[in-house]
Motif scaffolding. Structure first.
Motif, mmCIF file in Angstrom:
data_model
loop_
_atom_site.group_PDB
_atom_site.id
_atom_site.type_symbol
_atom_site.label_atom_id
_atom_site.label_comp_id
_atom_site.label_asym_id
_atom_site.label_seq_id
_atom_site.Cartn_x
_atom_site.Cartn_y
_atom_site.Cartn_z
ATOM 1 N N ALA A 1 16.636 -18.643 -57.047
ATOM 2 C CA ALA A 1 15.344 -18.957 -56.434
ATOM 3 C C ALA A 1 15.524 -19.377 -54.985
ATOM 4 O O ALA A 1 14.784 -18.945 -54.100
ATOM 5 N N GLU A 2 16.518 -20.235 -54.738
ATOM 6 C CA GLU A 2 16.779 -20.693 -53.371
ATOM 7 C C GLU A 2 17.122 -19.531 -52.451
ATOM 8 O O GLU A 2 16.623 -19.440 -51.322
ATOM 9 N N HIS A 3 17.959 -18.621 -52.955
ATOM 10 C CA HIS A 3 18.349 -17.465 -52.144
ATOM 11 C C HIS A 3 17.141 -16.583 -51.845
ATOM 12 O O HIS A 3 16.954 -16.135 -50.707
ATOM 13 N N SER A 4 16.294 -16.338 -52.846
ATOM 14 C CA SER A 4 15.129 -15.471 -52.663
ATOM 15 C C SER A 4 14.141 -16.081 -51.684
ATOM 16 O O SER A 4 13.604 -15.399 -50.798
ATOM 17 N N ILE A 5 13.897 -17.381 -51.851
ATOM 18 C CA ILE A 5 12.948 -18.064 -50.970
ATOM 19 C C ILE A 5 13.440 -18.023 -49.525
ATOM 20 O O ILE A 5 12.685 -17.703 -48.602
ATOM 21 N N THR A 6 14.711 -18.338 -49.330
ATOM 22 C CA THR A 6 15.279 -18.358 -47.978
ATOM 23 C C THR A 6 15.188 -16.983 -47.324
ATOM 24 O O THR A 6 14.795 -16.855 -46.156
ATOM 25 N N ALA A 7 15.543 -15.947 -48.072
ATOM 26 C CA ALA A 7 15.551 -14.588 -47.529
ATOM 27 C C ALA A 7 14.134 -14.136 -47.170
ATOM 28 O O ALA A 7 13.903 -13.545 -46.113
ATOM 29 N N GLN B 1 3.706 -20.714 -49.665
ATOM 30 C CA GLN B 1 3.452 -21.258 -50.995
ATOM 31 C C GLN B 1 3.585 -20.170 -52.055
ATOM 32 O O GLN B 1 4.177 -20.393 -53.126
ATOM 33 N N ALA B 2 3.014 -18.991 -51.779
ATOM 34 C CA ALA B 2 3.102 -17.885 -52.735
ATOM 35 C C ALA B 2 4.546 -17.433 -52.914
ATOM 36 O O ALA B 2 4.996 -17.172 -54.041
ATOM 37 N N ILE B 3 5.274 -17.338 -51.804
ATOM 38 C CA ILE B 3 6.685 -16.945 -51.878
ATOM 39 C C ILE B 3 7.470 -17.930 -52.733
ATOM 40 O O ILE B 3 8.257 -17.542 -53.615
ATOM 41 N N THR B 4 7.270 -19.215 -52.492
ATOM 42 C CA THR B 4 8.004 -20.249 -53.232
ATOM 43 C C THR B 4 7.656 -20.212 -54.709
ATOM 44 O O THR B 4 8.543 -20.204 -55.582
ATOM 45 N N SER B 5 6.355 -20.181 -55.014
ATOM 46 C CA SER B 5 5.913 -20.198 -56.399
ATOM 47 C C SER B 5 6.422 -18.988 -57.173
ATOM 48 O O SER B 5 6.992 -19.119 -58.269
ATOM 49 N N GLN B 6 6.244 -17.794 -56.590
ATOM 50 C CA GLN B 6 6.639 -16.574 -57.278
ATOM 51 C C GLN B 6 8.154 -16.427 -57.361
ATOM 52 O O GLN B 6 8.674 -15.884 -58.341
ATOM 53 N N SER B 7 8.839 -16.927 -56.353
ATOM 54 C CA SER B 7 10.307 -16.835 -56.388
ATOM 55 C C SER B 7 10.872 -17.684 -57.513
ATOM 56 O O SER B 7 11.799 -17.270 -58.223
ATOM 57 N N PHE B 8 10.325 -18.871 -57.707
ATOM 58 C CA PHE B 8 10.766 -19.720 -58.813
ATOM 59 C C PHE B 8 10.400 -19.094 -60.152
ATOM 60 O O PHE B 8 11.186 -19.136 -61.105
ATOM 61 N N ARG B 9 9.214 -18.495 -60.214
ATOM 62 C CA ARG B 9 8.740 -17.919 -61.476
ATOM 63 C C ARG B 9 9.608 -16.754 -61.933
ATOM 64 O O ARG B 9 9.808 -16.565 -63.140
ATOM 65 N N ASN B 10 10.123 -16.001 -60.960
ATOM 66 C CA ASN B 10 10.902 -14.806 -61.317
ATOM 67 C C ASN B 10 12.410 -14.991 -61.212
ATOM 68 O O ASN B 10 13.158 -14.048 -61.431
ATOM 69 N N ALA B 11 12.851 -16.190 -60.868
ATOM 70 C CA ALA B 11 14.288 -16.422 -60.682
ATOM 71 C C ALA B 11 14.980 -16.736 -62.007
ATOM 72 O O ALA B 11 14.383 -17.338 -62.906
ATOM 73 N N SER B 12 16.217 -16.327 -62.094
ATOM 74 C CA SER B 12 17.012 -16.616 -63.294
ATOM 75 C C SER B 12 17.696 -17.968 -63.212
ATOM 76 O O SER B 12 18.155 -18.504 -64.213
ATOM 77 N N SER B 13 17.780 -18.530 -62.001
ATOM 78 C CA SER B 13 18.402 -19.836 -61.804
ATOM 79 C C SER B 13 17.866 -20.460 -60.523
ATOM 80 O O SER B 13 17.227 -19.788 -59.712
ATOM 81 N N LEU B 14 18.149 -21.759 -60.352
ATOM 82 C CA LEU B 14 17.737 -22.430 -59.128
ATOM 83 C C LEU B 14 18.422 -21.817 -57.907
ATOM 84 O O LEU B 14 17.828 -21.694 -56.835
ATOM 85 N N GLU B 15 19.665 -21.424 -58.075
ATOM 86 C CA GLU B 15 20.397 -20.810 -56.965
ATOM 87 C C GLU B 15 19.777 -19.477 -56.577
ATOM 88 O O GLU B 15 19.628 -19.166 -55.389
#
Length: 341
Positions: free
Chosen positions: A173-179, A157-171
């Motif tokens: 965010a998706e890459h960061s969350i997956t990695a 949950q923390a990874i998902t939330s923070q990845s979206f918060r710091n991402a420049s785009s949905l793509e």
């Protein structure tokens, strides 16, 4: 047929019943008089409790109970229950001749004569120690699994939330969350191979390099003595190293062909305590400038490692340096359930 066989000889019937009694070796079958003194002691009782019949006959049967239960007169309560309720149930710790304890379950019943007079009692026990230990292990494992699941979901949950918060785009965010989840998953795989008892620092670092395709690269070097990490510390280092390598690939030493990563760790003795010195250093990369604000990776590195010791991050112009000074015992703690996220 059996009753007809013994109708002409009560002695034969007694021998038959004695043979049955002695062959029930998985059960301790003990008879007592009205005072609670042992009158018969079968082979099962000898095997389970340790006393030979000639040692125990005539002695108080309460000797097989713990001191606490003897003080509470548990044996007498069972006799009373046998008289008033027809049986006295028993499931508790008992004492063998050598003083060791075992968990047993059984019943006590009254023995009556042909005219219905109570002559004594019979107590039947079965050793359930292994079953109880298995049930206790199962309970602990279920508690452990529940705790791990909650912690894992909280991390995801923390990874998902923070990845979206710091991402420049949905793509992005998706890459960061997956990695990040993939790195966390790889650490779980390593721990499962070791029955969740932990793993080595070298194994976690090697897995990080492999996960990011750097296992054959001369630009990612690590050295240090054999150091075991507990489950929580192993998961922590997996996520931290993933973030450090990812940031180094984007902005640091691994973003240019000339840069490299040097990881070193050592153990020192200090005031009867062992401590781990861990250093991550980037060399040969672009000039480093301290970030104006902390991103998820920076917060993760600091908050995760600070649970184990003192963390220092130096944004030196020549390359990022991270140092950890931690108590080795805390890093090696095996009980995941009691560790803090």
């Amino acid at each position: 047929m059996i009753m007809k066989l013994f109708s002409s000889s009560s002695r034969s019937r007694e021998r038959f019943l004695e043979a049955i009694l002695q062959s029930a070796i998985e059960y301790a079958i003990i008879s007592t008089d009205l005072e609670g003194l042992v009158t018969t002691w079968n082979e099962g009782a000898r095997r389970i409790l340790g006393w030979d019949a000639d040692e125990i006959v005539g002695q108080p049967a309460a000797v097989i109970f713990t001191e606490e239960d003897r003080q509470a007169e548990i044996f007498q309560r069972e006799m009373t229950a046998a008289l008033t309720e027809g049986h006295g149930n028993d499931e508790r710790w008992h004492v063998r001749k050598d003083g060791s304890l075992f968990w047993a379950s059984g019943q006590m019943m009254a023995l009556t004569s042909d005219d219905g007079e109570v002559e004594g009692f019979v107590k039947i026990l079965r050793d359930r120690t292994e079953q109880r230990e298995n049930e206790e292990r199962q309970r602990i494992l279920m508690h452990e699994l529940s705790h791990r699941m909650k912690n894992t979901l909280a991390v995801v949950q923390a990874i998902t939330s923070q990845s979206f918060r710091n991402a420049s785009s949905l793509e992005d965010a998706e890459h960061s969350i997956t990695a990040r989840i993939n790195a966390y998953s790889k650490a779980h795989d390593i721990l499962l191979q070791q029955n969740w008892l932990g793993t080595s620092m070298a194994t976690i670092i090697e897995a990080t390099a492999t996960n990011l395709g750097l296992e054959t690269s001369g630009r990612f070097k690590a050295s240090g003595p054999a150091v075991e990490l507990g489950p929580q510390a192993a998961l922590c280092f997996s996520l931290v190293l993933h973030e450090l390598v990812t940031n180094a690939s984007k902005y640091g030493a691994l973003s240019v062909d000339t840069g490299r990563i040097e990881i070193e760790w050592s153990v020192r003795d200090e005031a009867r305590d062992q401590r781990l010195n861990f250093t991550w250093q980037e060399v040969g990369g672009p000039a480093v400038v301290a970030p104006s604000k902390k991103g998820f990776g920076t917060r993760l590195v600091s908050s995760s490692l600070s649970a184990f010791g003192e963390v220092a991050v130096d944004y030196a112009p020549t390359g990022l340096i991270l140092r950890l000074d931690a108590q080795l015992q805390k890093l090696q703690y095996k009980n995941y359930s009691d560790a803090e996220e």
